[in-house]
Design a protein around this motif. Structure first.
Motif, short mmCIF file in Angstrom:
data_model
loop_
_atom_site.label_atom_id
_atom_site.label_comp_id
_atom_site.label_asym_id
_atom_site.label_seq_id
_atom_site.Cartn_x
_atom_site.Cartn_y
_atom_site.Cartn_z
N PHE A 137 40.61 -39.09 -20.43
CA PHE A 137 39.83 -39.98 -19.58
C PHE A 137 38.67 -39.25 -18.92
O PHE A 137 37.53 -39.72 -18.92
N MET A 138 38.95 -38.07 -18.37
CA MET A 138 37.89 -37.29 -17.72
C MET A 138 36.80 -36.90 -18.72
O MET A 138 35.62 -36.97 -18.42
N GLY A 139 37.22 -36.52 -19.90
CA GLY A 139 36.25 -36.16 -20.94
C GLY A 139 35.38 -37.34 -21.36
O GLY A 139 34.18 -37.21 -21.54
N LEU A 140 36.01 -38.52 -21.48
CA LEU A 140 35.26 -39.72 -21.85
C LEU A 140 34.26 -40.12 -20.75
O LEU A 140 33.15 -40.56 -21.05
N MET A 141 34.66 -39.95 -19.50
CA MET A 141 33.73 -40.26 -18.41
C MET A 141 32.52 -39.34 -18.46
O MET A 141 31.38 -39.79 -18.29
N GLU A 142 32.76 -38.08 -18.69
CA GLU A 142 31.64 -37.13 -18.78
C GLU A 142 30.77 -37.43 -20.01
O GLU A 142 29.54 -37.43 -19.92
N GLN A 143 31.41 -37.69 -21.12
CA GLN A 143 30.70 -38.00 -22.36
C GLN A 143 29.82 -39.24 -22.22
O GLN A 143 28.74 -39.31 -22.79
N ASN A 144 30.28 -40.21 -21.44
CA ASN A 144 29.54 -41.45 -21.23
C ASN A 144 28.69 -41.46 -19.95
O ASN A 144 28.22 -42.51 -19.54
N ASN A 145 28.58 -40.29 -19.32
CA ASN A 145 27.77 -40.14 -18.10
C ASN A 145 28.16 -41.12 -17.00
O ASN A 145 27.31 -41.78 -16.39
N ILE A 146 29.45 -41.24 -16.77
CA ILE A 146 29.95 -42.16 -15.73
C ILE A 146 30.38 -41.34 -14.52
O ILE A 146 31.05 -40.39 -14.60
#
Length: 146
Positions: A137-146
């Motif tokens: 989840f943390m990686g996806l947030m960073e990847q999506n600039n959230i």
């Protein structure tokens, strides 16, 4: 109120563990990843945006980067910025009493370990770990600039 919430969570977890015996579909909304990990499928959502639908029990095949845990008897908060400033560091987040550190590649592990060994804290523990749903989840947030 806190006691009631604790009792409800315990009851929920007991019912959820027995869900395979019940012909019922559960839809659960929770910010707690340990509860999400009990589910068969998880939709990771942040700020109304669907990031991914996944089975939390399966390893993340798209994660090519290496994930490590850093622990210290002195605590790890003081190391957070040091780790984030390492060239090999892709992401670093606090996870309780440890840092979860994602490196850019597997080849960065030995170099990073050497640098950490030079920090003068003999209690530092550096080990490769399997990513949890929260790491994803943390990686996806960073990847999506959230």
């Amino acid at each position: 109120m806190r006691i009631l919430a604790t009792l409800l969570v315990k009851e929920f977890k007991q019912i959820f563990r027995n869900r395979l015996m019940l012909p019922i579909i559960f839809v659960v909304s929770t910010p707690y990843m340990d509860e999400a990990e009990m589910c068969d499928r998880v939709a990771l959502i942040q700020k109304g945006r669907l990031l991914e639908i996944t089975d939390p029990s399966k390893p993340y095949k798209s994660d090519k980067a290496q994930l490590f845990s850093l622990r210290s008897n002195r605590g790890v908060y003081a190391y957070l910025e040091k780790v984030r400033n390492l060239e090999a560091c892709k992401h670093a987040w606090l996870f309780g009493d440890q840092l979860h550190v994602t490196l850019h590649s597997e080849g960065d592990a030995a170099t990073t370990k050497s640098i950490i060994d030079g920090w003068g804290d003999s209690s530092l523990e550096w080990e490769k770990i399997i990513p949890s749903i929260e790491d994803r989840f943390m990686g996806l947030m960073e990847q999506n600039n959230i």
